[in-house]
Design an enzyme around this catalytic site. Structure first.
Site, PDB file in Angstrom:
ATOM      1  N   LYS A  30      -4.579  -0.019   3.643  1.00  0.00           N
ATOM      2  CA  LYS A  30      -5.671  -0.716   2.907  1.00  0.00           C
ATOM      3  C   LYS A  30      -5.750  -2.089   3.565  1.00  0.00           C
ATOM      4  O   LYS A  30      -6.958  -2.362   3.831  1.00  0.00           O
ATOM      5  CB  LYS A  30      -5.222  -0.967   1.380  1.00  0.00           C
ATOM      6  CG  LYS A  30      -6.152  -1.452   0.449  1.00  0.00           C
ATOM      7  CD  LYS A  30      -6.007  -1.090  -0.762  1.00  0.00           C
ATOM      8  CE  LYS A  30      -5.050  -1.962  -1.596  1.00  0.00           C
ATOM      9  NZ  LYS A  30      -5.244  -3.459  -1.712  1.00  0.00           N
ATOM     10  N   SER A  31      -4.691  -2.775   3.875  1.00  0.00           N
ATOM     11  CA  SER A  31      -4.875  -4.032   4.489  1.00  0.00           C
ATOM     12  C   SER A  31      -5.834  -4.049   5.852  1.00  0.00           C
ATOM     13  O   SER A  31      -6.450  -4.820   6.006  1.00  0.00           O
ATOM     14  CB  SER A  31      -3.657  -4.737   4.522  1.00  0.00           C
ATOM     15  OG  SER A  31      -2.945  -5.096   3.356  1.00  0.00           O
ATOM     16  N   ARG A 132      -8.626 -13.598 -11.574  1.00  0.00           N
ATOM     17  CA  ARG A 132      -7.702 -13.703 -10.568  1.00  0.00           C
ATOM     18  C   ARG A 132      -7.993 -15.002  -9.938  1.00  0.00           C
ATOM     19  O   ARG A 132      -9.172 -15.514  -9.680  1.00  0.00           O
ATOM     20  CB  ARG A 132      -7.346 -12.541  -9.535  1.00  0.00           C
ATOM     21  CG  ARG A 132      -7.006 -11.549 -10.036  1.00  0.00           C
ATOM     22  CD  ARG A 132      -6.762 -10.111  -9.262  1.00  0.00           C
ATOM     23  NE  ARG A 132      -5.973 -10.575  -8.255  1.00  0.00           N
ATOM     24  CZ  ARG A 132      -5.467  -9.738  -7.138  1.00  0.00           C
ATOM     25  NH1 ARG A 132      -6.224  -8.489  -6.916  1.00  0.00           N
ATOM     26  NH2 ARG A 132      -4.754  -9.845  -6.155  1.00  0.00           N
ATOM     27  N   SER A 177       1.137 -15.809   1.266  1.00  0.00           N
ATOM     28  CA  SER A 177      -0.018 -14.933   0.862  1.00  0.00           C
ATOM     29  C   SER A 177      -0.565 -14.651   2.010  1.00  0.00           C
ATOM     30  O   SER A 177      -1.274 -15.448   2.783  1.00  0.00           O
ATOM     31  CB  SER A 177      -0.944 -15.518  -0.242  1.00  0.00           C
ATOM     32  OG  SER A 177      -2.068 -14.693  -0.280  1.00  0.00           O
ATOM     33  N   GLN A 179      -3.429 -13.087   2.054  1.00  0.00           N
ATOM     34  CA  GLN A 179      -4.831 -13.374   1.808  1.00  0.00           C
ATOM     35  C   GLN A 179      -5.246 -14.770   2.172  1.00  0.00           C
ATOM     36  O   GLN A 179      -6.325 -14.999   2.475  1.00  0.00           O
ATOM     37  CB  GLN A 179      -4.986 -12.788   0.533  1.00  0.00           C
ATOM     38  CG  GLN A 179      -5.041 -11.414   0.201  1.00  0.00           C
ATOM     39  CD  GLN A 179      -5.066 -10.735  -1.340  1.00  0.00           C
ATOM     40  OE1 GLN A 179      -5.481 -11.595  -2.082  1.00  0.00           O
ATOM     41  NE2 GLN A 179      -4.968  -9.640  -1.535  1.00  0.00           N
ATOM     42  N   ASP A 327       3.914  -5.253  -2.710  1.00  0.00           N
ATOM     43  CA  ASP A 327       3.312  -4.254  -3.703  1.00  0.00           C
ATOM     44  C   ASP A 327       4.085  -3.076  -4.163  1.00  0.00           C
ATOM     45  O   ASP A 327       3.528  -2.291  -5.102  1.00  0.00           O
ATOM     46  CB  ASP A 327       2.062  -3.811  -2.855  1.00  0.00           C
ATOM     47  CG  ASP A 327       0.988  -4.901  -2.516  1.00  0.00           C
ATOM     48  OD1 ASP A 327       0.833  -5.813  -3.423  1.00  0.00           O
ATOM     49  OD2 ASP A 327       0.313  -4.706  -1.550  1.00  0.00           O
ATOM     50  N   ARG A 358       1.711  -7.529 -13.201  1.00  0.00           N
ATOM     51  CA  ARG A 358       2.404  -6.340 -13.036  1.00  0.00           C
ATOM     52  C   ARG A 358       3.890  -6.428 -13.644  1.00  0.00           C
ATOM     53  O   ARG A 358       4.563  -5.614 -13.726  1.00  0.00           O
ATOM     54  CB  ARG A 358       2.694  -6.132 -11.340  1.00  0.00           C
ATOM     55  CG  ARG A 358       1.235  -5.615 -10.872  1.00  0.00           C
ATOM     56  CD  ARG A 358       1.289  -5.233  -9.607  1.00  0.00           C
ATOM     57  NE  ARG A 358      -0.096  -4.607  -9.264  1.00  0.00           N
ATOM     58  CZ  ARG A 358      -0.477  -4.332  -7.850  1.00  0.00           C
ATOM     59  NH1 ARG A 358       0.351  -4.775  -6.759  1.00  0.00           N
ATOM     60  NH2 ARG A 358      -1.623  -3.615  -7.745  1.00  0.00           N
ATOM     61  N   ARG A 400      -1.479   0.586  -8.777  1.00  0.00           N
ATOM     62  CA  ARG A 400       0.027   0.845  -8.505  1.00  0.00           C
ATOM     63  C   ARG A 400       0.990   0.997  -9.713  1.00  0.00           C
ATOM     64  O   ARG A 400       1.837   1.434  -9.751  1.00  0.00           O
ATOM     65  CB  ARG A 400       0.536  -0.556  -7.411  1.00  0.00           C
ATOM     66  CG  ARG A 400      -0.507  -0.776  -6.398  1.00  0.00           C
ATOM     67  CD  ARG A 400       0.575  -1.368  -5.389  1.00  0.00           C
ATOM     68  NE  ARG A 400      -0.324  -1.660  -4.306  1.00  0.00           N
ATOM     69  CZ  ARG A 400      -0.803  -1.063  -3.410  1.00  0.00           C
ATOM     70  NH1 ARG A 400      -0.350   0.292  -3.193  1.00  0.00           N
ATOM     71  NH2 ARG A 400      -1.668  -1.284  -2.376  1.00  0.00           N
TER      72      ARG A 400
HETATM   73  C1  S3P Z   1      -3.084  -8.315   0.907  1.00  0.00           C
HETATM   74  C2  S3P Z   1      -1.920  -8.935   0.590  1.00  0.00           C
HETATM   75  C3  S3P Z   1      -1.158  -9.125  -0.464  1.00  0.00           C
HETATM   76  C4  S3P Z   1      -1.140  -7.755  -1.251  1.00  0.00           C
HETATM   77  C5  S3P Z   1      -2.373  -7.045  -1.335  1.00  0.00           C
HETATM   78  C6  S3P Z   1      -3.133  -6.891   0.076  1.00  0.00           C
HETATM   79  C7  S3P Z   1      -3.694  -8.133   2.277  1.00  0.00           C
HETATM   80  O1  S3P Z   1      -1.629 -10.234  -1.219  1.00  0.00           O
HETATM   81  O2  S3P Z   1      -0.618  -8.012  -2.366  1.00  0.00           O
HETATM   82  O3  S3P Z   1      -2.551  -5.911  -2.007  1.00  0.00           O
HETATM   83  O4  S3P Z   1      -4.633  -7.109   2.562  1.00  0.00           O
HETATM   84  O5  S3P Z   1      -3.604  -9.330   2.723  1.00  0.00           O
HETATM   85  P1  S3P Z   1      -1.245 -11.655  -1.086  1.00  0.00           P
HETATM   86  O6  S3P Z   1      -1.216 -11.735   0.247  1.00  0.00           O
HETATM   87  O7  S3P Z   1      -2.135 -12.537  -1.852  1.00  0.00           O
HETATM   88  O8  S3P Z   1       0.267 -11.741  -1.825  1.00  0.00           O
END
Ligand code: S3P
Length: 444
Positions: A30-31, A132, A177, A179, A327, A358, A400
């Site tokens: 997914k990422s 969020r 993170s 993200q 995750d 979660r 999940r």
């Molecule tokens: C992700 C980073 C993770 C993960 C999310 C996907 C990404 O979140 O939990 O499902 O694709 O960069 P965080 O980086 O905010 O922890």
């Protein structure tokens, strides 16, 4: 194994099975799928993507970039073609951009939009995403010169972005993170100077790898947990092959481990070192997992995983390895309920701000099945080895949690009814059909 799927398709009844046997091809990561769609949109020339995840989350990303003038062919896992528009060339969309359930879409896209000077964007999402926290990206983006508004001081979507010229910053993130890191690196592409991000523990590094492959100037210092991007680098379209998602493989790893007559071959699993915490922990718990056919595609390591049933024991999960399995914690909690002894999970408060809380969700739902799970502010304590009983449980509309509870149901005594099972399609659209295929061959 019996299934009762009412017309809404949301409630599943699952019966226990003694084992799962066969092969599963793991769907795209997914990422990496999000990043391939985004970088392909920002690059010059054509990008091709093979193995894209067709879950709802990447579909949200594709829809947002199409709305900003990017030509993206019909999504399928064989081949997707993107005609990139070039850095800074996204069009102002005529409507609100909808990131759906996807935190990655919203946070990474905010970094991209912030530097599109002179253009205006509004980004929203579903009920979960609109609750969020976004300040974790909005604050550093504002330090770079971004103009962003939203509820709660810019913390909650819908968020409005007025694109501005940005300046590179050195940012020390309070959370590990990917993200946050990726958002700032993407903003850094359009910023003046260098943008540098330091994180408290190393999070997944797919953005760094893919940005470099697309031609960005990226410096990585793993010892200092710091990564930097030089503004103004141009991106060139690439051929991307997406490996399977280890976070999706994790459900089968746990299911096959806890069900006594199992052997599964999981094909095409991404084995990026920043993502394999789940393998290390399951091994520590006594799981029987072998890596076969190890190889590398498009700068990402991958292999096939053979997993056989094995008695598990409890373990402690904390510290810097939490981001490498963030995750997978819900399904590891299921493994812990079937393991001998106590499992302690700490330093995982981030789980409270995922698609659902979660920690609360898994403690509550496994509790309904008779597990002894004590919730802590930043983790869980699970007393394993108490047989689970089938019960009525709820996914909390979190993909999940839904899949973790399906795994727990397979190993419970008596049947389990799962409300809101269909949200699994967010990250794994084939999960329920694959489970149906494997359990139809299984002995009850
Ligand atoms: C992700 C980073 C993770 C993960 C999310 C996907 C990404 O979140 O939990 O499902 O694709 O960069 P965080 O980086 O905010 O922890």
């Amino acid at each position: 194994m019996s299934w009762q799927t009412p017309p809404s398709g949301t409630t599943l009844t699952l019966s226990p099975v003694s084992g799962l046997r066969g092969q599963v091809r793991i769907p795209g990561d997914k990422s990496i799928s999000h990043r391939a769609l985004m970088l392909g949109s920002l690059a010059e020339g054509e990008t091709t993507i093979r193995g894209l995840l067709l879950g709802e989350d990447p579909c949200s990303t594709a829809a947002c970039f199409r709305a900003m003038g990017v030509e993206i062919s019909e999504l399928n896992s064989e081949l997707v073609r993107i005609q990139g528009v070039g850095l800074g060339q996204l069009q102002e969309p005529a409507n609100v951009l909808d990131a759906g359930n996807s935190g990655t879409t919203m946070r990474l896209m905010l970094g991209i939009l912030a530097g599109h000077a002179g253009r205006f964007f509004v980004v929203t999402g579903d009920n979960s995403l609109r609750s969020r926290p976004m300040r974790r990206v909005v604050d550093p983006l504002r330090q770079m010169g971004a103009e962003i508004w939203g509820r709660d001081g810019g913390n909650l979507a819908p968020l409005a972005v007025q694109g501005r010229s940005l300046k590179g910053i050195h940012y020390s993130s309070p959370v590990a993170s990917a993200q946050v890191k990726s958002c700032l690196l993407l903003a850094g592409l359009l910023a003046e100077g260098t943008t540098q991000v330091t994180e408290p523990a190393l999070s997944r590094d797919h953005s760094e790898r893919m940005l470099r492959a697309f031609g960005a100037e990226i410096q990585v210092d793993p010892d200092k947990k710091t990564v930097a991007v030089v503004g103004g680098s141009r991106l060139r379209g690439q051929a991307v092959t997406v490996p399977g998602d280890i976070s999706s493989a994790a459900f089968w790893l746990v299911a096959a481990s806890i069900l006594p007559e199992s052997e599964l071959l999981l094909e095409n699993v991404g084995l990026n070192p920043t993502r394999i915490g789940v393998l290390q922990v399951l091994e520590e718990m006594g799981a029987d997992i072998q890596i076969e056919n190890q190889r590398e595609i498009a700068g990402e390591p991958l292999g096939d995983l053979r997993v056989r049933s094995a008695p598990l024991r409890g373990c402690t999960l904390a510290g810097e390895r939490i981001p490498t399995l963030i995750d997978e914690i819900p399904v590891l909690a299921v493994a812990a309920a079937f393991a001998d002894g106590v499992t302690v999970i700490r330093d995982a408060a981030e789980l409270r701000v995922k698609e659902s809380d979660r920690l609360a969700a898994i403690a509550q739902e496994l509790g309904r099945m008779g597990a002894q799970v004590r919730e802590q502010p930043d983790g869980l304590e699970i007393q394993g080895g108490i047989p689970l009983q089938g019960a009525e449980v709820d996914s909390h509309q979190d993909h999940r949690i839904a899949m973790s509870l399906m795994v727990a149901a397979l190993g419970a005594q008596g049947s389990t009814t799962l409300i809101g099972a269909d949200c699994a399609r967010v990250s794994y659209p084939d999960f329920i059909p694959t489970l149906q295929r494997l359990t139809s061959k299984a002995v009850g």
